[in-house]
Structures are given as structure tokens and as C-alpha cells.
Design an enzyme around this catalytic site. Structure first.
Site, PDB file in Angstrom:
ATOM      1  N   HIS A  80      -2.480   4.335  16.501  1.00 48.45           N
ATOM      2  CA  HIS A  80      -3.547   4.229  15.495  1.00 48.45           C
ATOM      3  C   HIS A  80      -4.097   2.815  15.478  1.00 48.45           C
ATOM      4  CE1 HIS A  80      -2.928   7.993  12.768  1.00 48.45           C
ATOM      5  NE2 HIS A  80      -2.984   8.297  14.059  1.00 48.45           N
ATOM      6  N   TYR A 207      -5.413   6.141   2.669  1.00 51.25           N
ATOM      7  CA  TYR A 207      -4.771   5.729   1.420  1.00 51.25           C
ATOM      8  C   TYR A 207      -5.823   5.849   0.321  1.00 51.25           C
ATOM      9  CZ  TYR A 207      -1.033   3.531   4.202  1.00 51.25           C
ATOM     10  OH  TYR A 207       0.014   3.294   5.079  1.00 51.25           O
ATOM     11  N   PRO A 299       7.378   2.712  -0.399  1.00 55.21           N
ATOM     12  CA  PRO A 299       6.875   3.215   0.890  1.00 55.21           C
ATOM     13  C   PRO A 299       5.414   2.885   1.187  1.00 55.21           C
ATOM     14  CG  PRO A 299       7.085   4.984  -0.722  1.00 55.21           C
ATOM     15  CD  PRO A 299       7.711   3.767  -1.343  1.00 55.21           C
ATOM     16  N   LYS A 303       6.951  -0.137   5.278  1.00 53.73           N
ATOM     17  CA  LYS A 303       7.653  -1.315   5.801  1.00 53.73           C
ATOM     18  C   LYS A 303       9.163  -1.121   5.925  1.00 53.73           C
ATOM     19  CE  LYS A 303       4.251  -3.871   6.671  1.00 53.73           C
ATOM     20  NZ  LYS A 303       3.891  -3.421   8.013  1.00 53.73           N
ATOM     21  N   TYR A 390      -0.141  -5.426   7.376  1.00 59.14           N
ATOM     22  CA  TYR A 390       0.078  -4.004   7.661  1.00 59.14           C
ATOM     23  C   TYR A 390       0.649  -3.805   9.070  1.00 59.14           C
ATOM     24  CZ  TYR A 390      -0.903   1.061   7.525  1.00 59.14           C
ATOM     25  OH  TYR A 390      -0.799   2.440   7.529  1.00 59.14           O
TER      26      TYR A 390
END
Ligand code: APR
Ligand code: PHB
Length: 396
Positions: A80, A207, A299, A303, A390
């Protein structure tokens, strides 16, 4: 009454817990000819059956490859290059590749668990279903682990102990409370996750920040999706029949996503609480705490697994340096090095959780969220900061 015979065995590194941290460490040490034994309370099937997250930073993928266990992840995982953030009826894409030059790999943790267990399947490498595991003399030259296996008592003598036994494990629990400092933040909600064999509604993760609460659209493959909705902590899974879950998810997503939502029967459904926890220090004499045994992150941002792998990276280099050159320098620096990354990932997971979730009864926070999301969508600097954290910060 006769004392039950105890079988004594020796190894260089005794590893408690056969989750991703314990098995990855064992594989990395084996590559260097360093002997280890993994002592796990549950059965192999039980550990592999746990549904967890599935998003790998590239540094984690590289470490898997170094350990000789990355092949299937790279063949079957999905690369991704970005993800979407949805808010106020709209959306914004974070182009990770353009902002950081790095990508992520979507690969289920339970698939990774299978690969890791397979790599350590030689007899005696992992002791599954070991009961009453107790650590002894971690502050001595020769620490020990005692346990019951196949009905008889055993003792494992070693040079070092690696506590990879998660949040509820024996390693941290066995340490004197006075020597530990626990930093904790508990969030007033949970995540209800649902796994289903339906095609994902979008080719990348989404998200969503919404008035009704957070939602996440993720996947395990092009035919298997993983969705989450923020829910009250006291909710029970039984109160969320599939239809209610799908309806609530649909309501929290902008039309461009909800119009493409394919629903189906849940393969798995569970609620997890959200907390941040950091233990200091992460080393006690010859015992090293690793992964969830030392720290927990919410979550949001996935990580947990990557932080466990990062600890294993630092500890494995220290143990290899010790057995190669008898130098304990890196081992002495383990706690400080690992904690420096742990706190940065803990900060990011906390920040991302505050940005994306609904905190009841706090209209001021709600306005701040909208302002920060607007800023994120219009500032390359803000987007780069999110992207850097991220994809995983580079190692010191
Ligand atoms: N004795 C032996 N084994 C134990 C004991 C014990 N007393 N207590 C727990 N264990 C085992 C558990 O059964 C589990 O298999 O230790 C293992 C710990 O594995 P994880 O909890 O997966 O922890 P870790 O390897 O650090 O991986 C962290 O996994 O859970 C996810 O979200 C988490 O992504 C994070 C990653
Ligand atoms: C998941 O796929 O389970 C997942 C992905 C991203 C997250 C959390 C969980 O931030």
C-alpha cells in the site's frame, strides 16, 4: 513424599512467549548460530488462531527477510502506497510513497504467526503448552525458567531471558513492583472488529472520523475485509448482530465508500479496549522485556506488531554482538534504545487516536479535530509528519 524429578536443560537465550516477538527473535538468533528455546503457554493452533492486525512497516518486512521468514508475506501481502482519511463527508488521501518514499505491507498477523512458527518447527525449538512458567534469578549470572510440560517439571538454564509473553505474561508480572515505572493512558471506548470474506470497499485503508464515532476499513486480501467501528467499552459482541454492524459502518462513511460496501456473514467479531502503556526500564539484569510485555499501543495506526519487531531488532543485535565479540555495550543500551522508539510510537498512536475518535461530551475537542483534519488536508508539512510516523520512523 518424593520431590517430583525436574529435567534440566540449558540454552543460551530462553524466550518466554511464542507470539511474533518471541518467534522472530528465535529465528534471528538461529541465523547467527545462537541457541534459544521458546516456552509458550498455549498450543500452536491457539496462537495462530488469534485474529490481530495486519499492517507491516517496511523495516519490519526487512527484519522478517533477515530472519528468513518474509517470503510468503512478500508474495501474498498487498503493498500500500497510501491511505485515506475521511471526515466531514469528504476524504483526503495520504500519499505515503510521495511523502516518505516508503510503503506498507498488508499481511494478516495470524498468517505471519504461521510463517514464524513454521520457521521454528524443528524439535525442541518451541515448547508449546508449557504451564506454570516461572522466571528465576534474572539478576544472577545464570537465570532459569521453570515450567510444566507434558505433565512433568522442567528447568531451562540460560545466559539471558527474553520476556516476549505479552501484556498478561509472567515476565513483567514477576518483577519487583518497586523497580518498575508504568505509564498508562486508558481510552473511554473500544474497537469492535469484524472479519468477512467480502471484497474491500476501497483498494487502500480508510480511517473515518465521524460524529457517530470512528470507523476503519481494512483488509487481509482482495477477497477478505477487516472493518472496525468505535464502540462503548461496556458493549458486548452479542449486542452487535452483523446487520447492526454493517448499518453502523455505512452511516459513518461518506457516500463514495458506503456505496461500494459489500456485506456478508462475520467470520470473526470481537471488541478490544484501547490503552497506551509503557514500562520503564525494559531490562532487569539478564531479563529483557520485549513487545507487548513492555508496552501496549492503541490499534490506531497498527504500531503494536511493528513496535514488537523494533524491540527484537535492537535486542537481537545486542545478543549477536555479545556472542560474537563478548561485548555487552548494545545490551546495556537496549532499554534506552528501545524506549526512544517506543515513546515516539506511543505518542503517534495516542495523537492519531485523539484525532480520529469521538470523545463524548467534549464539543471543544470536536472543533479541534475538525481544525486539525482541515490543516492535515491542506498542509504538506502536516501530511508528511503523519506519513513519517505511519510508515515507521527510521532507527537511530
Ligand atoms: N508463559 C508462556 N507464554 C505466555 C505466558 C506465560 N506465562 N503468558 C503469555 N504467553 C504467551 C501468549 O500465549 C502469547 O502467545 O506469550 C505470547 C505473547 O504474544 P503477543 O501477545 O502476540 O505479544 P508480542 O509477541 O509482543 O506481539 C505483539 O501482537 O498482540 C499483538 O497487538 C499486539 O501487535 C502486537 C503484537
Ligand atoms: C487491521 O488491518 O487490522 C488494521 C489496520 C490498520 C490499523 C489497525 C488495524 O490502524
Amino acid at each position: 513424599m518424593s520431590r517430583r524429578a525436574v529435567t534440566v536443560r540449558s540454552t543460551q537465550v530462553a524466550i518466554i512467549g511464542a507470539g511474533p516477538a518471541g518467534l522472530l527473535l528465535s529465528s534471528l538468533l538461529a541465523r547467527e548460530g545462537i541457541d534459544s528455546v521458546v516456552v509458550e503457554r498455549e498450543s500452536r493452533e491457539h496462537v495462530q488462531g488469534r485474529i490481530r492486525a495486519g499492517l507491516l512497516e517496511w523495516t519490519t518486512v526487512e527484519l522478517l527477510r533477515e530472519a528468513g521468514v518474509g517470503g510468503r508475506a512478500l508474495r501474498e501481502g498487498l503493498i500500500h502506497e497510501g491511505f485515506d482519511v475521511a471526515f466531514a463527508g469528504g476524504h483526503h488521501r495520504l500519499d505515503l510513497k510521495a511523502l516518505t518514499g516508503k510503503t506498507m505491507l498488508v499481511y494478516g498477523q495470524n498468517e505471519l504467526q504461521k510463517d514464524l512458527a513454521e520457521a521454528r518447527s524443528e524439535p525442541g525449538a518451541v515448547l508449546w503448552e508449557a504451564r506454570d512458567v516461572t522466571l528465576h534469578d534474572w539478576d544472577q549470572e545464570t537465570p532459569r525458567v521453570s515450567y510444566t510440560h507434558a505433565g512433568s517439571r522442567h528447568e531451562l538454564r540460560c545466559d539471558f531471558l527474553a520476556g516476549c509473553d505479552g501484556y498478561h505474561g509472567a515476565s513483567r508480572a514477576g518483577l519487583p513492583r518497586a523497580g518498575l515505572t508504568l505509564y498508562e493512558r486508558v481510552y473511554p471506548f473500544g474497537w469492535l472488529g469484524l472479519l468477512a470474506d467480502v471484497p474491500p470497499l476501497h483498494e487502500e485503508l480508510v480511517y473515518a472520523n465521524h460524529e457517530r464515532g470512528f470507523a476503519l476499513c481494512s483488509m487481509r486480501s482482495r477477497g477478505r475485509s477487516r472493518y472496525y467501528v468505535q464502540c462503548p467499552l461496556e458493549d458486548k459482541v452479542e449486542e452487535w448482530p452483523d446487520a447492526r454492524f454493517w448499518e453502523e459502518l455505512r452511516l459513518r462513511l461518506p457516500e463514495r465508500y458506503s456505496a461500494r460496501l459489500v456485506t456478508g456473514p462475520a467470520l470473526e467479531k470481537s471488541i478490544v479496549p484501547l490503552r497506551s502503556l509503557v514500562t520503564e526500564p525494559m531490562r532487569f539484569g539478564r531479563l529483557f522485556l520485549v513487545g507487548d510485555a513492555a508496552h501496549i499501543v492503541p490499534p490506531t495506526g497498527a504500531k503494536g506488531l511493528n513496535l514488537a519487531a523494533a524491540d527484537v531488532r535492537v535486542l537481537s543485535r545486542g545478543l549477536i554482538e555479545f556472542y560474537r565479540n563478548r561485548s555487552a555495550t548494545l545490551l546495556e543500551e537496549y532499554s534506552a534504545r528501545a524506549l526512544s522508539r517506543v515513546w515516539k510510537a506511543t505518542r503517534f498512536s495516542w495523537w492519531f487516536t485523539l484525532l480520529m475518535h469521538r470523545f463524548a461530551g467534549d464539543p471543544f475537542a470536536r472543533r479541534l479535530q475538525s481544525a486539525e483534519l482541515e490543516y492535515l488536508a491542506n498542509s504538506e508539512a502536516a501530511a508528511r509528519s503523519l506519513a513519517e510516523n505511519y510508515v515507521g520512523l527510521s532507527f537511530d
